[in-house]
Design a protein around this motif. Structure first.
Motif, PDB file in Angstrom:
ATOM      1  N   CYS A  75       0.813  -1.225   0.000  1.00 35.71           N
ATOM      2  CA  CYS A  75       0.000   0.000   0.000  1.00 35.71           C
ATOM      3  C   CYS A  75       0.843   1.270   0.000  1.00 35.71           C
ATOM      4  O   CYS A  75       0.315   2.366  -0.226  1.00 35.71           O
ATOM      5  CB  CYS A  75      -0.952  -0.006   1.192  1.00 35.71           C
ATOM      6  SG  CYS A  75      -2.327  -1.177   1.004  1.00 35.71           S
ATOM      7  N   THR A  76       2.109   1.165   0.290  1.00 39.12           N
ATOM      8  CA  THR A  76       3.061   2.262   0.147  1.00 39.12           C
ATOM      9  C   THR A  76       4.328   1.664  -0.456  1.00 39.12           C
ATOM     10  O   THR A  76       4.540   0.445  -0.385  1.00 39.12           O
ATOM     11  CB  THR A  76       3.387   2.929   1.511  1.00 39.12           C
ATOM     12  OG1 THR A  76       3.870   1.945   2.435  1.00 39.12           O
ATOM     13  CG2 THR A  76       2.176   3.641   2.077  1.00 39.12           C
ATOM     14  N   ARG A  78       3.514   5.525  -2.229  1.00 41.05           N
ATOM     15  CA  ARG A  78       2.542   6.008  -3.199  1.00 41.05           C
ATOM     16  C   ARG A  78       3.275   6.770  -4.299  1.00 41.05           C
ATOM     17  O   ARG A  78       4.266   7.434  -4.023  1.00 41.05           O
ATOM     18  CB  ARG A  78       1.514   6.917  -2.512  1.00 41.05           C
ATOM     19  CG  ARG A  78       0.685   6.176  -1.461  1.00 41.05           C
ATOM     20  CD  ARG A  78      -0.407   7.083  -0.901  1.00 41.05           C
ATOM     21  NE  ARG A  78      -1.202   6.393   0.101  1.00 41.05           N
ATOM     22  CZ  ARG A  78      -0.947   6.421   1.403  1.00 41.05           C
ATOM     23  NH1 ARG A  78       0.093   7.102   1.855  1.00 41.05           N
ATOM     24  NH2 ARG A  78      -1.714   5.775   2.249  1.00 41.05           N
ATOM     25  N   CYS A  82      -3.470   1.297  -6.479  1.00 38.72           N
ATOM     26  CA  CYS A  82      -4.823   1.844  -6.334  1.00 38.72           C
ATOM     27  C   CYS A  82      -4.889   3.340  -6.628  1.00 38.72           C
ATOM     28  O   CYS A  82      -5.989   3.901  -6.721  1.00 38.72           O
ATOM     29  CB  CYS A  82      -5.336   1.595  -4.915  1.00 38.72           C
ATOM     30  SG  CYS A  82      -5.372  -0.149  -4.426  1.00 38.72           S
ATOM     31  N   SER A  83      -3.734   3.983  -6.746  1.00 35.32           N
ATOM     32  CA  SER A  83      -3.709   5.443  -6.863  1.00 35.32           C
ATOM     33  C   SER A  83      -4.419   5.957  -8.109  1.00 35.32           C
ATOM     34  O   SER A  83      -4.944   7.070  -8.115  1.00 35.32           O
ATOM     35  CB  SER A  83      -2.262   5.944  -6.850  1.00 35.32           C
ATOM     36  OG  SER A  83      -1.619   5.601  -5.639  1.00 35.32           O
ATOM     37  N   LYS A  88     -10.905   5.400  -4.843  1.00 33.77           N
ATOM     38  CA  LYS A  88     -10.486   4.226  -4.080  1.00 33.77           C
ATOM     39  C   LYS A  88      -9.069   4.397  -3.548  1.00 33.77           C
ATOM     40  O   LYS A  88      -8.285   5.190  -4.063  1.00 33.77           O
ATOM     41  CB  LYS A  88     -10.577   2.961  -4.941  1.00 33.77           C
ATOM     42  CG  LYS A  88     -12.006   2.603  -5.342  1.00 33.77           C
ATOM     43  CD  LYS A  88     -12.095   1.221  -5.967  1.00 33.77           C
ATOM     44  CE  LYS A  88     -13.548   0.850  -6.252  1.00 33.77           C
ATOM     45  NZ  LYS A  88     -13.687  -0.532  -6.772  1.00 33.77           N
ATOM     46  N   ASN A  89      -8.773   3.650  -2.491  1.00 36.24           N
ATOM     47  CA  ASN A  89      -7.406   3.581  -1.994  1.00 36.24           C
ATOM     48  C   ASN A  89      -7.110   2.168  -1.517  1.00 36.24           C
ATOM     49  O   ASN A  89      -7.944   1.270  -1.646  1.00 36.24           O
ATOM     50  CB  ASN A  89      -7.134   4.645  -0.917  1.00 36.24           C
ATOM     51  CG  ASN A  89      -8.047   4.534   0.286  1.00 36.24           C
ATOM     52  OD1 ASN A  89      -8.640   3.494   0.552  1.00 36.24           O
ATOM     53  ND2 ASN A  89      -8.166   5.626   1.032  1.00 36.24           N
ATOM     54  N   CYS A  90      -5.925   1.969  -0.982  1.00 36.27           N
ATOM     55  CA  CYS A  90      -5.411   0.625  -0.711  1.00 36.27           C
ATOM     56  C   CYS A  90      -5.696   0.201   0.728  1.00 36.27           C
ATOM     57  O   CYS A  90      -5.345   0.907   1.678  1.00 36.27           O
ATOM     58  CB  CYS A  90      -3.905   0.611  -0.983  1.00 36.27           C
ATOM     59  SG  CYS A  90      -3.123  -1.011  -0.838  1.00 36.27           S
ATOM     60  N   CYS A 110      -8.003  -2.657  -3.604  1.00 31.41           N
ATOM     61  CA  CYS A 110      -8.434  -1.281  -3.847  1.00 31.41           C
ATOM     62  C   CYS A 110      -9.906  -1.179  -3.446  1.00 31.41           C
ATOM     63  O   CYS A 110     -10.758  -1.848  -4.040  1.00 31.41           O
ATOM     64  CB  CYS A 110      -8.259  -0.909  -5.315  1.00 31.41           C
ATOM     65  SG  CYS A 110      -6.548  -1.033  -5.911  1.00 31.41           S
ATOM     66  N   SER A 113     -12.739   4.656  -0.779  1.00 29.81           N
ATOM     67  CA  SER A 113     -11.991   5.385   0.246  1.00 29.81           C
ATOM     68  C   SER A 113     -12.792   5.558   1.532  1.00 29.81           C
ATOM     69  O   SER A 113     -12.262   5.406   2.639  1.00 29.81           O
ATOM     70  CB  SER A 113     -11.565   6.754  -0.292  1.00 29.81           C
ATOM     71  OG  SER A 113     -10.719   6.617  -1.411  1.00 29.81           O
ATOM     72  N   ASN A 116     -12.830   2.391   3.540  1.00 29.46           N
ATOM     73  CA  ASN A 116     -11.540   2.187   4.196  1.00 29.46           C
ATOM     74  C   ASN A 116     -11.422   3.075   5.431  1.00 29.46           C
ATOM     75  O   ASN A 116     -10.935   2.644   6.488  1.00 29.46           O
ATOM     76  CB  ASN A 116     -10.411   2.487   3.213  1.00 29.46           C
ATOM     77  CG  ASN A 116      -9.123   1.759   3.555  1.00 29.46           C
ATOM     78  OD1 ASN A 116      -9.052   1.021   4.529  1.00 29.46           O
ATOM     79  ND2 ASN A 116      -8.098   1.966   2.748  1.00 29.46           N
TER      80      ASN A 116
END
Length: 259
Positions: A75-76, A78, A82-83, A88-90, A110, A113, A116
């Motif tokens: 997830c990092t 970035r 998913c970016s 959406k995000n991870c 993903c 947001s 999450n």
């Protein structure tokens, strides 16, 4: 001296807390699928009992420990995969705030947001109210595991037939795969070997059905997350839920086992 040593040891060790449950039918379908895939489907499975350590005691997701765990999950840094997906995000499982993430092999997806953020708020409020932000062991439950849009939260009983990947959940940089048929039971890593995981579907006194990755007794006290302000909580539908939404944990109890 002995009393002081005992008190120090008690403060250092993690302590058990009442099992908590998400409501997977309430704007958490995608997040629950990722958690359940990590708990039940990936090999070896992580299970649903996690060791919260507040990012290795640093209290920060952006600390060296937090970064190492989110990097391992994919997830990092970035931008991540998913970016480029709008809205959406991870999301990763196990959570970066738990020492379980140090095992590596976390899964990510993903997700919306706001969903999450909802998951993060619930976890934050739970460990604050129940663990006082100290090290603790807690069991994650998945409420309404058969709700529309939730695929993997009943997979505790039959991972081979219920964990059919759709390509959306990644592990170690690529789409995770179906668990092997030769492994009829979910497995988790213990040292250099793996052991079978327990689990079942339970009915709470409140009426919610919850899958837990542990064998729990009838009468076990649990905590069920509910938003303090339902109007603010509805913002998750638009991907806008933030830290203004506070989640309370209501007492509940296991009334029956359903499987």
């Amino acid at each position: 001296m002995r009393s002081a040593t005992v008190l120090t040891l008690m403060a250092t060790l993690a302590y058990a807390t009442p099992p908590m449950s998400f409501n997977c039918a309430d704007d958490m379908q995608d997040v629950c699928d990722n958690m359940c895939w990590g708990a039940y489907c990936t090999q070896p499975a992580f299970g649903s009992t996690l060791e919260y350590d507040n990012y290795g005691g640093t209290g920060s997701r952006t600390s060296d420990v937090g970064k190492r765990r989110t990097n391992s999950a994919g997830c990092t840094p970035r931008p991540n995969r998913c970016s480029s997906v709008s809205g959406k995000n991870c999301d990763e499982y196990p959570f970066a705030s738990t020492s379980d993430a140090d095992k590596g092999g976390q899964v990510n997806k993903c997700v919306v947001s706001g969903h999450n953020s909802r998951q993060g708020n619930i976890i934050k409020n739970y460990v604050s109210s129940t663990c006082n932000n100290q090290r603790c062991s807690f069991i994650v439950g998945f409420g309404n595991p058969g709700a529309q849009g939730v695929k993997y939260c009943n997979a505790y009983s039959d991972p081979y037939n219920q964990c059919i990947p759709d390509g959306s959940i990644f592990k170690n940089g690529k789409a995770d795969v179906r668990p092997p048929q030769a492994a009829p039971q979910r497995r988790r890593r213990v040292g250099n070997s793996t052991v079978a995981l327990p689990g079942g579907l339970y009915l709470l006194k409140s009426g919610m059905r919850v899958s837990f990755g542990e064998d729990l007794d009838i009468g076990t006290k649990t905590k069920r997350a509910e938003p303090r302000n339902a109007t603010l909580a509805r913002r998750a539908e638009d991907g806008l839920e933030d830290e203004d939404v506070h989640w309370d944990f209501h007492d509940d109890e296991i009334a029956a086992r359903l499987d």
